[in-house]
Each structure stands twice: as structure tokens, then as C-alpha cells.
Enzyme design. Structure first.
Site, PDB file in Angstrom:
ATOM      1  CG  ASN A 136      -0.265  -0.230   2.502  1.00  0.00           C
ATOM      2  OD1 ASN A 136       0.434  -1.234   2.669  1.00  0.00           O
ATOM      3  ND2 ASN A 136      -0.441   0.670   3.444  1.00  0.00           N
ATOM      4  CG  HIS A 183      -2.798  -3.470   8.424  1.00  0.00           C
ATOM      5  ND1 HIS A 183      -3.228  -2.235   7.987  1.00  0.00           N
ATOM      6  CD2 HIS A 183      -1.483  -3.339   8.724  1.00  0.00           C
ATOM      7  CE1 HIS A 183      -2.209  -1.386   8.019  1.00  0.00           C
ATOM      8  NE2 HIS A 183      -1.149  -2.018   8.472  1.00  0.00           N
ATOM      9  CG  HIS A 213       4.572  -3.201  10.312  1.00  0.00           C
ATOM     10  ND1 HIS A 213       4.277  -1.879  10.475  1.00  0.00           N
ATOM     11  CD2 HIS A 213       4.525  -3.427   8.974  1.00  0.00           C
ATOM     12  CE1 HIS A 213       4.062  -1.321   9.296  1.00  0.00           C
ATOM     13  NE2 HIS A 213       4.201  -2.245   8.373  1.00  0.00           N
TER      14      HIS A 213
HETATM   15 FE   LIG Z   1       1.471  -2.337   4.111  1.00  0.00          FE
END
Ligand SMILES: [Fe+2]
Length: 440
Positions: free
Chosen positions: A212, A311, A340
């Protein structure tokens, strides 16, 4: 070390148990906070024609694209050979550039070298500049082959630590599941990222797909998505080979390694799913897996399976659109970034443990400036085998036609520590998972 060893044993044990008794491991290890962003905004040793931001990528089995940037006009020529300082061969390519709001890029060159010998070191220079000599080693023509996989790299002190650990491993090809520079609209950061990774990316092929952070689209002002990414990180999407099918987008493509023993599908989490699915079906249908590809792996950015709270759901639409195609083709493993942290799942299909589904891994812990995603859904789902929020990278060694060793290396106080390790067996070699005919 004792804790790491215990975790490895626990994770391995969990895998060997039947799905109903799966023991998910949530590692208690927590990393320190994000590190500072590095400052590589200038290449102080370069004049206008000195090649910088050099990286290479595979084009078919025996060619290598060299990409580099010069501040001023310079020829798009790569001269190369197998002896340092001698360049009997040359390749001439193309030059492009782009503007983004008030920023004007340098001259972005690329040229395709080859045909090249496998497992061979080539020395090269770009734009005929005597200032810098680079070298790369071509991947082997047969198994074994060693991949490094690291997502969401960015350019912080943690990135530096991850790159140092990667550099210390003798790998053949790096796979990056998206979010490269974290330029986030500030274009000189693409240049500084290019400088940061040059020592590694000029020496081994770096095969990337987009995240993204690569989109960088601004309404009215910059309506074209992936402008910088596509200009700077051109991948071999337009190449047809015996085992790969060309696509019409730099955002999704496939390539073969080790004479076709490993087929890698690089998917685009931010590319049109319908067009991508149509290409993916053709690419996988053309794969004569029994004769050639022992292992098939895929990369996406937003994970299809994750038990991290960060996310949550970002990969769901793509999973719904494309999971069946990968399953029917008996893809062995799917690697993602975006979150992450690190997480490894058992073999999964449609949310449930399935011995013929891919192993899913989230490896979005390269070292970016946003820090770690520390909050997990509790309790862990039964199909989650190991999860930990710390920076690191993964290594996938495809040892032979039936076995690959996956190991996740945590950046532990600047020393790499193997925190999770598992053998992955090829689905092509599993009679119970005989590949079904692809729907085309
Ligand atoms: Fe990402």
C-alpha cells in the site's frame, strides 16, 4: 537462546499434531521501539554520471536486468564479464524518468544482461562509469536454492539491522512482499532507499511486489498510482518463458528459479483482482508441475490469514477472489507483509486446516518506521502455529524436490536468532494432494 530453542521445538511439535489438537505458540518476546529513520538523502561520492541506486532482477532463467539511477544524462549501458575490471560483454537498455508534484527524478536506466551462466559471479559497471564496479552472482540452475524473504523494509536503524543479517547469509534470490521505501509521497526517500539497499540489491536479484505504501496516489495532483514504484522497480511481468506466463502489469508476474524447480508467483494486493485472477489461472494452468516445479510459492502484501489486530481484514477481499485458484494449483506457501510482525500458519484452506492448502506466513517485519504490530487476537486461532511481534527476516531453502526449510530470523539485539523453523514438504510430492486440473 534457550527460549528460542524451546519455541522451535514447540512450533515443530505443534505442526506434527492433528489439527484439532494444534498448539498455537504466542511468543512472549517483545522488541524495543522503532529506530530512527536513516539519512541517505545525498550520495556524497557521486557526480552526475555516477551510477547509484543499483539493483538487479531476474529475467527468465538466464538473464538479469540491471537498474540504476544517474543524476544527469548518461548512457543506459551495462558492461560485464566474469573477471573484475574486464567487461567483454555489454547490454544497452532504456532510460526513463518521472516527475511527482515538484520533484523530478534522476535518470532511471535499465538494461538486460545475458544469457548468463548459472551460479557465476559477474562484474559490471553502469553507464561506462569507471567510478564504481559492482558484481552479482546468478542463481543456480538446479536445486538447492536459497531465498531470503523480508517485507515492509523501510529505511530505519532496524532496516539496517535486518539488511546486515541478510547480507551475512549466502542467499540466491530476495523476495519482498511489498512496502519498500516508505517514501510516503516524499520522493527523495525513494532515492535514499535505493542507496540503502544497493550493496545487497546490486549483488543478488531482488524480486519485489507492491504494498500500500507504493500507491502514492493523490487526487487531481497525482492521479496515477504506483508512479515511482513502476518507474524504479520494473519486474519481468512482460516475459514469457517455458514455465511462466506474461501479464500486462508490473504489479503481478511470475518467475522460475533453479531451472523451473521453483515457481514464484508475485501477486498484487492493490491490482485489479479480476484481471489478475484471469492471468493467474493461465499461469498456474501452464505449469507442468509434475515435470518441472517441485515447489510453487506465492507472495502478496496484505495477508490472507492473520491473527494480529493490525490491518484486520485487509486481505479478505483478495482471499475470497483468489484463494481457490492457489489451492487448486497446490501452491505450497504464501508469504505476506503489511502486518509488522511475524506469524506462521499451518496449511489452511477457507479458514480451516487442510493438508493440501498452502502454509501461510506473515513476514512484514523488515524494520519500517511505523513500528511493530504487537496486539494479537486472543486466544490464537488453532491454525496459527507461531506468532511474534519483532523485526526480522525469513529464509526459505528449497533443498530438493520434496523438502524446503523455512526459518524466521529475529533481529535479537543486533544478532540474528532463529526463532521459528519448520520443514515444508512439497504438495506435488504428496499423493494425497494430487493436483487437480486447473479451471481455465
Ligand atoms: Fe502495508
Amino acid at each position: 537462546m534457550a527460549l528460542a530453542a524451546l519455541l522451535v521445538i514447540a512450533a515443530a511439535s505443534a505442526l506434527s499434531l492433528p489439527p484439532a489438537a494444534s498448539l498455537a505458540v504466542t511468543s512472549p518476546y517483545m522488541r524495543p521501539p522503532p529506530r530512527e529513520t536513516l539519512s541517505l538523502l545525498k550520495d556524497h561520492d557521486a557526480d552526475g554520471q555516477t551510477p547509484q541506486q543499483v539493483h538487479i532482477s531476474m529475467v527468465g532463467l538466464d538473464k538479469m536486468r540491471v537498474s540504476w539511477v544517474t543524476d544527469d544524462d548518461a548512457p543506459a549501458i551495462v558492461e560485464y564479464g566474469t573477471t573484475s575490471g574486464q567487461y567483454p560483454s555489454s547490454a544497452t537498455g532504456n532510460t526513463t524518468s518521472y516527475s511527482y508534484v515538484l520533484y523530478n527524478s534522476g535518470k532511471i536506466h535499465d538494461a538486460v544482461t545475458g544469457p548468463l551462466q548459472p551460479s557465476t559471479t559477474y562484474y559490471y559497471r553502469c553507464s561506462s562509469s569507471p567510478a564504481r564496479e559492482f558484481s552479482f552472482r546468478t542463481p543456480p540452475a538446479t536445486l538447492p536454492v536459497k531465498f531470503v524473504i523480508a517485507g515492509d523494509l523501510g529505511q530505519t536503524g532496524w532496516t539496517e539491522s535486518t539488511l546486515k543479517h541478510i547480507a551475512a547469509s549466502d542467499y540466491d534470490v530476495l523476495l519482498l512482499p511489498g512496502d519498500l521505501s516508505y517514501a510516503d509521497f516524499v520522493q527523495p526517500r525513494w532515492d535514499s532507499f535505493g542507496r540503502l539497499v544497493t550493496p545487497l540489491a546490486s549483488a543478488r536479484p531482488w524480486m519485489v511486489t507492491q504494498g500500500n505504501h507504493e500507491v502514492e496516489k493523490m487526487p487531481v495532483v497525482e492521479p496515477e498510482p504506483f508512479k515511482a514504484y513502476n518507474a524504479r522497480w520494473r519486474m519481468p511481468y512482460d516475459v514469457d518463458t517455458a514455465g511462466t506466463t506474461s501479464s500486462d502489469s508490473n504489479l503481478f508476474y511470475s518467475f522460475d528459479v533453479a531451472g523451473g524447480a521453483v515457481h514464484v508467483v508475485m501477486l498484487g494486493s492493490y491490482a485489479d483482482f479480476a484481471a489478475q485472477n484471469e492471468w493467474l489461472r493461465r499461469d498456474l494452468a501452464a505449469l507442468d508441475r509434475r515435470k518441472a516445479a517441485a515447489f510453487v510459492v506465492a507472495l502478496v502484501h496484505a495477508p490472507w490469514y492473520s491473527s494480529n489486530e493490525a490491518h484486520e481484514g485487509d486481505g479478505d477481499a483478495m482471499r475470497v477472489a483468489m484463494e481457490e485458484v492457489l489451492y487448486e494449483a497446490r501452491v505450497d506457501a504464501v508469504f505476506a507483509g503489511h502486518v509488522h510482525a511475524y506469524e506462521r500458519f499451518a496449511r489452511v484452506y477457507q479458514g480451516k486446516s487442510d493438508p493440501c492448502g498452502p502454509v501461510y506466513v506473515t513476514i512484514g517485519d523488515g524494520g519500517n518506521r511505523e513500528g511493530l504490530a504487537k496486539n494479537y487476537v486472543d486466544p490464537a486461532p488453532a491454525v496459527s502455529a507461531f506468532r511474534e511481534a519483532s523485526f526480522g527476516h525469513g529464509r526459505l531453502e528449497v533443498v530438493n524436490a520434496t523438502h524446503a526449510l523455512w526459518a524466521w530470523h529475529r533481529n535479537n539485539d543486533d544478532e540474528p536468532v532463529v526463532a521459528d523453523q519448520v520443514w515444508i514438504t512439497s504438495l506435488a510430492a504428496n499423493p494425497a494432494c494430487n493436483r487437480k486440473k486447473n479451471k481455465t
